[in-house]
Motif scaffolding. Sequence first.
Motif, PDB file in Angstrom:
ATOM      1  N   THR A 144       0.822  -1.212   0.000  1.00 43.44           N
ATOM      2  CA  THR A 144       0.000   0.000   0.000  1.00 43.44           C
ATOM      3  C   THR A 144       0.856   1.263   0.000  1.00 43.44           C
ATOM      4  O   THR A 144       0.448   2.294  -0.541  1.00 43.44           O
ATOM      5  CB  THR A 144      -0.930   0.021   1.222  1.00 43.44           C
ATOM      6  N   THR A 145       2.041   1.180   0.599  1.00 47.85           N
ATOM      7  CA  THR A 145       2.917   2.363   0.681  1.00 47.85           C
ATOM      8  C   THR A 145       4.174   2.229  -0.171  1.00 47.85           C
ATOM      9  O   THR A 145       4.953   3.176  -0.269  1.00 47.85           O
ATOM     10  CB  THR A 145       3.344   2.615   2.137  1.00 47.85           C
ATOM     11  N   GLN A 147       6.735   0.607   0.578  1.00 48.39           N
ATOM     12  CA  GLN A 147       7.877   0.681   1.482  1.00 48.39           C
ATOM     13  C   GLN A 147       8.388  -0.720   1.778  1.00 48.39           C
ATOM     14  O   GLN A 147       7.601  -1.647   1.988  1.00 48.39           O
ATOM     15  CB  GLN A 147       7.507   1.380   2.791  1.00 48.39           C
TER      16      GLN A 147
END
Length: 231
Positions: A144-145, A147
């Motif tokens: 979602t990020t 990262q």
Amino acid sequence: MNTAKPRILYAEDEADIASVVIDYLHHAGYEVEHFADGSQAMAALRARAPQLAILDLMLPGTDGLSILRECRARQICPVICLTAKVEEVDRLVGLEMGADDYICKPFSPRELIARVKVILRRHAPPAPGAVASQAASDWQLDETTSQASWRGQDLGLTRREFALLHILQRHPGKIYPRSQLLDLAYADALEVSDRAIDSHIKNLRKKLRTVMGDDADCIRSIYGVGFAFEG
């Protein structure tokens, strides 16, 4: 307690090469079932699945690609393609058909043994009651990020770098041709060349070494084909 040796089916019609490879496999502790004819190798695969098949593609009788196709269709065993073919298109055909690895002749028998060990380790059934390995828990990837971190250390990846790492890391040891990485990681890009992948992989490796150490080499390059994650 007796532990059965991993059994390897080896299809190769060149006697000199077969003799050397069989000696190395035996020395490494494997049971070897050798065939010089592709049709005989196919029959043996159907009768009793080995832990791994090493297939020369240019075989009398049934060719190696047909045997590979059978292995993939029936999920018989992992496959290493071993062949004198050197054109990139031939390597890509084998990999896109589902080969686990691809080695061109002439080759180092020691390299072949090393790749056999990697593939057998990857396909070994988990021990009863085994928990997720520490190596797997070292990695944290958040789709979602975009990262990614290793042992709690953020890698500082760009969106493209994250996409490549995520694709490669999901299937350790699997070789992804550049064309497949272009389709998966750059689906939203209008025009992207192989150079873009090489550039992002180069930067990704630098960031991995920053947090994992200079000796870290999680991403293996397969000359003329693509990349595989070996973390």
